[in-house]
Design a protein around this motif. Sequence first.
Motif, PDB file in Angstrom:
ATOM      1  N   LEU B 179       0.822  -1.215   0.000  1.00  0.00           N
ATOM      2  CA  LEU B 179       0.000   0.000   0.000  1.00  0.00           C
ATOM      3  C   LEU B 179       0.856   1.265   0.000  1.00  0.00           C
ATOM      4  N   GLY B 180       2.167   1.134   0.221  1.00  0.00           N
ATOM      5  CA  GLY B 180       3.026   2.311   0.235  1.00  0.00           C
ATOM      6  C   GLY B 180       3.614   2.583  -1.137  1.00  0.00           C
ATOM      7  N   ASP B 181       3.738   1.536  -1.940  1.00  0.00           N
ATOM      8  CA  ASP B 181       4.262   1.703  -3.292  1.00  0.00           C
ATOM      9  C   ASP B 181       3.115   2.076  -4.215  1.00  0.00           C
ATOM     10  N   PRO B 182       3.261   3.152  -5.012  1.00  0.00           N
ATOM     11  CA  PRO B 182       2.104   3.637  -5.776  1.00  0.00           C
ATOM     12  C   PRO B 182       1.520   2.604  -6.739  1.00  0.00           C
ATOM     13  N   SER B 265      -4.688   4.093   0.346  1.00  0.00           N
ATOM     14  CA  SER B 265      -3.396   4.774   0.208  1.00  0.00           C
ATOM     15  C   SER B 265      -3.509   6.284   0.355  1.00  0.00           C
ATOM     16  N   GLY B 266      -4.726   6.813   0.446  1.00  0.00           N
ATOM     17  CA  GLY B 266      -4.881   8.268   0.497  1.00  0.00           C
ATOM     18  C   GLY B 266      -4.452   8.920  -0.813  1.00  0.00           C
ATOM     19  N   GLY B 268      -1.681   8.428  -2.114  1.00  0.00           N
ATOM     20  CA  GLY B 268      -0.249   8.655  -2.016  1.00  0.00           C
ATOM     21  C   GLY B 268       0.578   7.488  -2.484  1.00  0.00           C
ATOM     22  N   PRO B 269       1.902   7.606  -2.442  1.00  0.00           N
ATOM     23  CA  PRO B 269       2.669   8.784  -2.002  1.00  0.00           C
ATOM     24  C   PRO B 269       2.413  10.004  -2.899  1.00  0.00           C
ATOM     25  N   GLY B 270       2.288  11.164  -2.282  1.00  0.00           N
ATOM     26  CA  GLY B 270       1.916  12.360  -3.033  1.00  0.00           C
ATOM     27  C   GLY B 270       0.575  12.123  -3.686  1.00  0.00           C
ATOM     28  N   SER B 271       0.522  12.223  -5.012  1.00  0.00           N
ATOM     29  CA  SER B 271      -0.712  11.931  -5.738  1.00  0.00           C
ATOM     30  C   SER B 271      -0.488  10.760  -6.674  1.00  0.00           C
ATOM     31  N   GLN B 272       0.481   9.907  -6.353  1.00  0.00           N
ATOM     32  CA  GLN B 272       0.894   8.897  -7.325  1.00  0.00           C
ATOM     33  C   GLN B 272      -0.037   7.701  -7.440  1.00  0.00           C
ATOM     34  N   TYR B 281      -9.912  16.019  -3.928  1.00  0.00           N
ATOM     35  CA  TYR B 281      -9.956  16.128  -2.479  1.00  0.00           C
ATOM     36  C   TYR B 281      -8.597  16.558  -1.922  1.00  0.00           C
ATOM     37  N   GLN B 282      -7.521  16.059  -2.531  1.00  0.00           N
ATOM     38  CA  GLN B 282      -6.178  16.458  -2.066  1.00  0.00           C
ATOM     39  C   GLN B 282      -5.953  17.952  -2.285  1.00  0.00           C
ATOM     40  N   LEU B 283      -6.423  18.450  -3.446  1.00  0.00           N
ATOM     41  CA  LEU B 283      -6.249  19.874  -3.737  1.00  0.00           C
ATOM     42  C   LEU B 283      -7.001  20.732  -2.739  1.00  0.00           C
ATOM     43  N   GLN B 285      -7.187  20.568   0.310  1.00  0.00           N
ATOM     44  CA  GLN B 285      -6.432  20.899   1.515  1.00  0.00           C
ATOM     45  C   GLN B 285      -5.726  22.245   1.388  1.00  0.00           C
TER      46      GLN B 285
END
Lengths: 408, 320
Positions: B179-182, B265-266, B268-272, B281-283, B285
């Motif tokens: 889940l951490g790797d895009p 993953s939200g 993430g990482p970043g928007s990847q 939704y990220q924008l 913020q």
Amino acid sequence: MALTACSSSGSKSSGSSSSGNVTLKLLAPDYGTPGGPDSSQKYWQGIVDDFHKANPTITVQVQIVAWTNWDQVATQLQNKQYPDILLGDAPQELAASNLLYPLTDVMSASTISNLIPVFAKQEETDGVAYGAPFTTSSRALFYNKKLFAAAKIASPPKTWADIQTDAAKIKALGNGTIGYGLPLGPEEAQAEAYLWMLGNGGGYVDSSGKYDINSANNIETFNFLTSMVKAGDTEPSPATVNRTKDIWAGFADGTVGMAGGSGALIPSITKAGKLTKDDYGVVTMPGKTGPLTQALAVHDDITAFKSGGHAAQIKQFLDFAYADKYQIQFDNEYSLLPATTSASQSLSASDPVAAGFLATVPNAVVYPTNSNWDTLKSKIQQTIGTAAQGTDPSKVLGALQTFATANN
Amino acid sequence: MTQTTHAGVRGSAPDPGGAPRRPRRKGGLVRALAPLPWIGPATGLILFVVIWPVIAMFQTSREHYSSLGVLVGSAGWNNFTRLFDEADLGGVVVRTVVWVVAVVGATVLISLGVAQLFNKEFPGRRFARWALIAPWAASVVMTSIIFKWMLDPNNGVVYVLLKQLGLVKNFNTNDTNWLGDPTTAFWCAVFVAVFVSIPFTTYALLAGLQAVPSDVYEAAKLDGANPLRTYWSVTLPLLRPALLVAALINVMNVFNSFPIIWELSGGGPGSQSATTTIFMYQLKQSSIGEAAAMSVVNFGFIIVIVLLFLRASKWNSAED
């Protein structure tokens, strides 16, 4: 209760208190567990009740919002539902929209002069303060002595190289242990990133206060972090890992060898019950060649909104709420630090752990006070972690620099 | 009430307002307003919950809000320029297309098979049909959180199993970091999305299969068609209306899907690992206006999908 609420909104719309009774709205985040015994609702209700006893014509309504729902406050402000008093972020953005009272209108000179200078300075826009620090904390390196002993490491790290070798040794213990916990996920990436930038003489702004995010030093810092991540000295994929729920919880559980933390980590350690007081240590955060000479200190601020027109009553309340008694009560409850000099002195005398953190405060480094810092901070939280996880740091930091200067 | 039922029974009245049951009284205006009490509430509701938010969205996309939600002033088209300047946007849009195609494609293929199976008599069929409803009935957020826990890098049950099988050496390493790797996070999300989309699709296709009359199969048998040929030339063409509806409803659902990727993953990482919905939704913020601009673009995509849907259903009924 309902009746006072109704009458207050009536008197509010008329702009002043013809009947003599005023209701102030206080909006604050929950530093404890919402609904739990340590909820900030209790803390504020206690102050408000004491205040009402002393000032029967002023009622303060408390609204507590969980940090995880803090977005809700932006929605409230967007809909022009302004509180009278807000505890939260820095005042610059709100002051730029002309929503706030200057601090001198809502706090007496004696209370203002009692604020810790390094933080009070942070409240200014063009030399005028529009807010006051209420609670503060300072960052240091927490390390797990048990894991250090198991990995046969004699002393806590002083430099980045120490962190790297110690982390590798701790990771080699297996069982899922993490050497250094690097939370660069959206929760508070701006703080963790700053801790590392400071270690290499970098930061978010240069000495003149202009944004300098993609400086050579910062890029070098993130190249170093990338090498640590690649080598497995940290948890994998730091850009998706958050401070409180992931790294601090892991440290409290005894699976993380080292992590940046503030006093607020201590209650989690106690709660988890895996580490005793002697199982962990706190030292100054290492830098590239030696420990940081200045700690990173952060603060949450009180701001007062002009919309209700209750400057005089707000002043009475704030002078009341900044008493040492309440400051120290807050710090004992949440293991944070006070924002006033007198409360710091008495807390230092009684609490050796807090004293250690407080000693670093007068000389601390703080976040920038540029008016778009809050906007930039959200962007940093979202993206900066990718610079330690495979994306070229100069690209990520360059994009942030562009964003920072374009949205000024 | 009587009027609408009446029109409904006749089924063909193109102009329900002109279907007069009550005698003509005072002039045209009253007559024109007569349906208002019946259609008024529904129209009002649509204006309130559909049209008004759309207008507000367009307005917000042209305004400059600070990150704390304070209206600073008009932004002109700045929010759109900034959105299109986002370095991540291209990847996000491509990913959204892959996301929709992969999830809907896999869902429809698997559902075709499951529906075929459920259309046959077998012991325990009733139980199997009930069981299939579970992923549909459960909250998507809940399902996603459970998958997230199963893939926890420290002690997720999937990794525990893999470790016992000797496929994973240690927790909290790259082995346990799906889940951490895009890339892996994205495909995990695709898996979960297929998992929660299969029940509805299967039931839609099952209904279509049950509507196929048995005599066409008998005719195919008499003509000597083998099972594959029968499926290709008889079942699939007759299933087309159900297939089309199922696919298009899925396209809209999957395009708009927020909770699965967000929980796993939200973005993430970043928007990847973000799709356009997550990216919006990220924008939010850092910039409410730019997020609204992203919503407007999403709204455009949706309109296109809806037009395709309308066109396809027209084509559907024309061929029926």
